[in-house]
Scaffold this motif. Structure first.
Motif, PDB file in Angstrom:
ATOM      1  N   ILE A  16     -27.302 -60.901 -40.308  1.00 26.04           N
ATOM      2  CA  ILE A  16     -26.745 -61.232 -38.877  1.00 26.04           C
ATOM      3  C   ILE A  16     -26.563 -60.171 -38.303  1.00 26.04           C
ATOM      4  CG2 ILE A  16     -25.439 -63.449 -39.778  1.00 26.04           C
ATOM      5  CD1 ILE A  16     -22.857 -62.163 -39.883  1.00 26.04           C
ATOM      6  N   TRP A  17     -26.013 -59.033 -38.682  1.00 21.34           N
ATOM      7  CA  TRP A  17     -25.774 -57.979 -38.047  1.00 21.34           C
ATOM      8  C   TRP A  17     -27.177 -57.218 -37.229  1.00 21.34           C
ATOM      9  CZ3 TRP A  17     -27.558 -52.806 -37.855  1.00 21.34           C
ATOM     10  CH2 TRP A  17     -26.856 -51.797 -36.937  1.00 21.34           C
ATOM     11  N   SER A  18     -28.133 -57.233 -38.029  1.00 21.08           N
ATOM     12  CA  SER A  18     -29.443 -56.920 -37.583  1.00 21.08           C
ATOM     13  C   SER A  18     -30.036 -57.821 -36.464  1.00 21.08           C
ATOM     14  CB  SER A  18     -30.576 -56.772 -38.651  1.00 21.08           C
ATOM     15  OG  SER A  18     -30.217 -55.797 -39.426  1.00 21.08           O
ATOM     16  N   SER A  19     -29.610 -59.199 -36.744  1.00 22.22           N
ATOM     17  CA  SER A  19     -30.150 -60.163 -35.568  1.00 22.22           C
ATOM     18  C   SER A  19     -29.391 -60.002 -34.308  1.00 22.22           C
ATOM     19  CB  SER A  19     -29.841 -61.542 -36.178  1.00 22.22           C
ATOM     20  OG  SER A  19     -30.751 -61.791 -37.105  1.00 22.22           O
ATOM     21  N   TYR A  20     -28.090 -59.522 -34.415  1.00 26.26           N
ATOM     22  CA  TYR A  20     -27.212 -59.417 -33.189  1.00 26.26           C
ATOM     23  C   TYR A  20     -27.837 -58.206 -32.400  1.00 26.26           C
ATOM     24  CZ  TYR A  20     -23.372 -59.330 -29.767  1.00 26.26           C
ATOM     25  OH  TYR A  20     -22.552 -59.161 -28.858  1.00 26.26           O
ATOM     26  N   MET A  21     -28.229 -56.910 -33.165  1.00 27.47           N
ATOM     27  CA  MET A  21     -28.609 -56.009 -32.249  1.00 27.47           C
ATOM     28  C   MET A  21     -29.942 -56.140 -31.581  1.00 27.47           C
ATOM     29  SD  MET A  21     -26.232 -53.609 -32.942  1.00 27.47           S
ATOM     30  CE  MET A  21     -27.199 -52.043 -32.487  1.00 27.47           C
ATOM     31  N   ASN A  22     -30.837 -56.771 -32.588  1.00 25.02           N
ATOM     32  CA  ASN A  22     -32.152 -57.176 -32.061  1.00 25.02           C
ATOM     33  C   ASN A  22     -32.205 -58.283 -30.718  1.00 25.02           C
ATOM     34  OD1 ASN A  22     -33.126 -55.550 -34.119  1.00 25.02           O
ATOM     35  ND2 ASN A  22     -33.729 -57.137 -35.297  1.00 25.02           N
ATOM     36  N   ASP A  23     -31.435 -59.154 -30.938  1.00 26.43           N
ATOM     37  CA  ASP A  23     -31.466 -60.323 -29.885  1.00 26.43           C
ATOM     38  C   ASP A  23     -30.493 -59.435 -28.441  1.00 26.43           C
ATOM     39  OD1 ASP A  23     -32.384 -62.830 -30.106  1.00 26.43           O
ATOM     40  OD2 ASP A  23     -31.335 -62.785 -31.858  1.00 26.43           O
ATOM     41  N   SER A  24     -29.632 -58.796 -28.659  1.00 25.90           N
ATOM     42  CA  SER A  24     -28.806 -58.144 -27.755  1.00 25.90           C
ATOM     43  C   SER A  24     -29.832 -57.160 -26.782  1.00 25.90           C
ATOM     44  CB  SER A  24     -27.553 -57.307 -27.953  1.00 25.90           C
ATOM     45  OG  SER A  24     -27.901 -56.222 -28.867  1.00 25.90           O
ATOM     46  N   MET A  25     -30.702 -56.474 -27.574  1.00 27.65           N
ATOM     47  CA  MET A  25     -31.623 -55.795 -26.812  1.00 27.65           C
ATOM     48  C   MET A  25     -32.728 -56.694 -26.285  1.00 27.65           C
ATOM     49  SD  MET A  25     -34.728 -53.648 -28.790  1.00 27.65           S
ATOM     50  CE  MET A  25     -35.661 -55.041 -28.833  1.00 27.65           C
ATOM     51  N   SER A  26     -33.160 -57.472 -26.783  1.00 24.99           N
ATOM     52  CA  SER A  26     -34.133 -58.245 -26.264  1.00 24.99           C
ATOM     53  C   SER A  26     -33.568 -59.150 -24.836  1.00 24.99           C
ATOM     54  CB  SER A  26     -34.593 -59.526 -27.135  1.00 24.99           C
ATOM     55  OG  SER A  26     -35.196 -59.092 -28.579  1.00 24.99           O
ATOM     56  N   LYS A  27     -32.493 -59.449 -24.985  1.00 24.67           N
ATOM     57  CA  LYS A  27     -31.846 -60.131 -23.712  1.00 24.67           C
ATOM     58  C   LYS A  27     -31.771 -59.158 -22.494  1.00 24.67           C
ATOM     59  CE  LYS A  27     -27.741 -62.573 -22.305  1.00 24.67           C
ATOM     60  NZ  LYS A  27     -26.462 -63.158 -22.678  1.00 24.67           N
ATOM     61  N   CYS A  28     -31.594 -57.953 -22.839  1.00 23.03           N
ATOM     62  CA  CYS A  28     -31.614 -56.860 -21.858  1.00 23.03           C
ATOM     63  C   CYS A  28     -33.127 -56.698 -21.135  1.00 23.03           C
ATOM     64  CB  CYS A  28     -31.133 -55.547 -22.337  1.00 23.03           C
ATOM     65  SG  CYS A  28     -29.414 -55.283 -22.393  1.00 23.03           S
ATOM     66  N   VAL A  29     -33.668 -56.360 -22.051  1.00 25.07           N
ATOM     67  CA  VAL A  29     -35.516 -56.544 -21.799  1.00 25.07           C
ATOM     68  C   VAL A  29     -35.858 -57.363 -20.944  1.00 25.07           C
ATOM     69  CG1 VAL A  29     -37.684 -55.981 -22.536  1.00 25.07           C
ATOM     70  CG2 VAL A  29     -36.048 -55.023 -23.655  1.00 25.07           C
ATOM     71  N   LEU A  30     -35.658 -58.697 -21.345  1.00 24.66           N
ATOM     72  CA  LEU A  30     -36.270 -59.886 -20.905  1.00 24.66           C
ATOM     73  C   LEU A  30     -35.412 -60.324 -19.470  1.00 24.66           C
ATOM     74  CD1 LEU A  30     -36.250 -61.954 -24.287  1.00 24.66           C
ATOM     75  CD2 LEU A  30     -38.228 -61.326 -22.792  1.00 24.66           C
TER      76      LEU A  30
END
Length: 340
Positions: A16-30
């Motif tokens: 869940i920690w890795s998922s949060y990091m990845n999705d928060s990054m993706s949200k910025c990029v997208l």
């Protein structure tokens, strides 16, 4: 869920920690993509991907709050996105990028699901796996409709089944005589790693082009050079077997030098791709039966590992490497505890 729910395991915490990091990054990029995408069909894919990441952030935040866990800092629009930066990526790059990151997500979600025991956590990752599957499917459809989907090489259909009748089948190096032709498993991994390195090359160049930090620029350019070299090695393996490596027609970046993302996000993103690349090479080495290919994947994996290590050092020196949940250092605790 009952009040006496089982606590999260270390694997579930990591997931869940890795998922949060990845999705928060993706949200910025997208979010940045959404501001600049011009093609309506591609915009619909970007929007779909953005909605997935936004929903995931909300659900993961609820899980952290329910378990009374500190929420990761991750990445935010306020600190890691420059909303005024001009367009850096072409629409075609955005589409290829999302398609590629969907592949990365499919591997990640299947792994997270396999490492989870609690029903609600498994359900979350199963849903994420389905959403990412839909994203890959939809983005592939748009790539195909626009003639941008890069297909793996074609070969003549076999006419019969066969068995390996000599240990020479495993030989990739040959001083006298010819190497045996590549099989379809080996071709597929060579092709996939060409495509992933092409995306990595363009992304690294874009980060180097826009970063104001000289150390980050040098590291990104090194990553771009590594990706380019790996593409050439894999292409040569195909060309030596008279197989023309397919390539994308337009996966490019503009000449903007204004950074759309923080160095923290750029460094994390390249680290994420480096980890995915190492995993791809390990899978390819295990699947390939020609020893020259195995050796190539192993030595190139080491090069990526060194690059990723230097990137982590750079993040630490810049104070932007967020630490995953960890165990308590008992020795340190014993030395610093308050006297009774």
């Amino acid at each position: 869920m009952t009040e006496n729910r089982t606590k999260l395991t270390s694997s579930e915490l990591a997931s869940i920690w890795s998922s949060y990091m990845n999705d928060s990054m993706s949200k910025c990029v997208l979010s940045y993509f959404l501001k600049h995408v011009e093609d309506d069909e591609i915009r619909s894919i970007v929007q779909f991907a953005y909605d997935i990441s936004s929903t995931h952030i909300k659900k993961l935040t609820s899980i952290f709050q329910l378990e009374e866990l500190p929420l990761p800092t991750g990445f935010t629009k306020e600190h890691d996105l420059n909303g005024n930066a001009p367009k850096l990526f072409t629409d075609m790059f955005m589409l290829h990028y999302i398609n590629h990151m969907a592949k990365v997500g499919l591997l990640a979600y299947s792994s997270f699901m396999a490492m989870s025991a609690r029903k609600d956590i498994r359900a979350y990752f199963m849903e994420g796996l389905q959403e990412t599957s839909d994203l890959y499917d939809n983005s592939s459809d748009v790539l195909l409709s626009k003639g941008l989907f890069v297909r793996a090489p074609y070969i003549a259909y076999p006419t019969r089944t066969d068995f390996v009748d000599s240990k020479k089948y495993l030989n990739g190096y040959s001083v006298v005589g010819k190497q045996r032709p590549l099989n379809t498993v080996e071709i597929s991994h060579l092709f996939m790693n060409i495509q992933t390195n092409m995306i990595g090359n363009k992304l690294a160049l874009s980060f180097a082009q826009t970063s104001p930090n000289e150390q980050v620029q040098k590291w990104m350019l090194r990553g771009a050079d590594i990706s380019k070299k790996h593409v050439e090695i894999f292409m040569k393996a195909l060309m030596n077997n008279n197989i023309q490596p397919p390539a994308s027609s337009d996966v490019s970046i503009t000449d903007s030098t204004t950074p759309p993302f923080s160095d923290k996000l750029a460094l994390f993103h390249m680290g994420l791709l480096s980890g995915a690349g190492t995993g791809n090479y390990a899978t390819a080495a295990a699947a390939s039966q020609r020893n020259d290919l195995m050796v190539n994947y192993e030595r190139l994996s080491l090069e990526i590992a060194r690059f990723a290590k230097d990137g982590a050092d750079l993040m630490i020196s810049n104070g932007c490497l967020e630490q995953p949940p960890g165990t308590i250092d008992k020795h340190k605790l014993a030395k610093t505890k308050d006297p009774e």
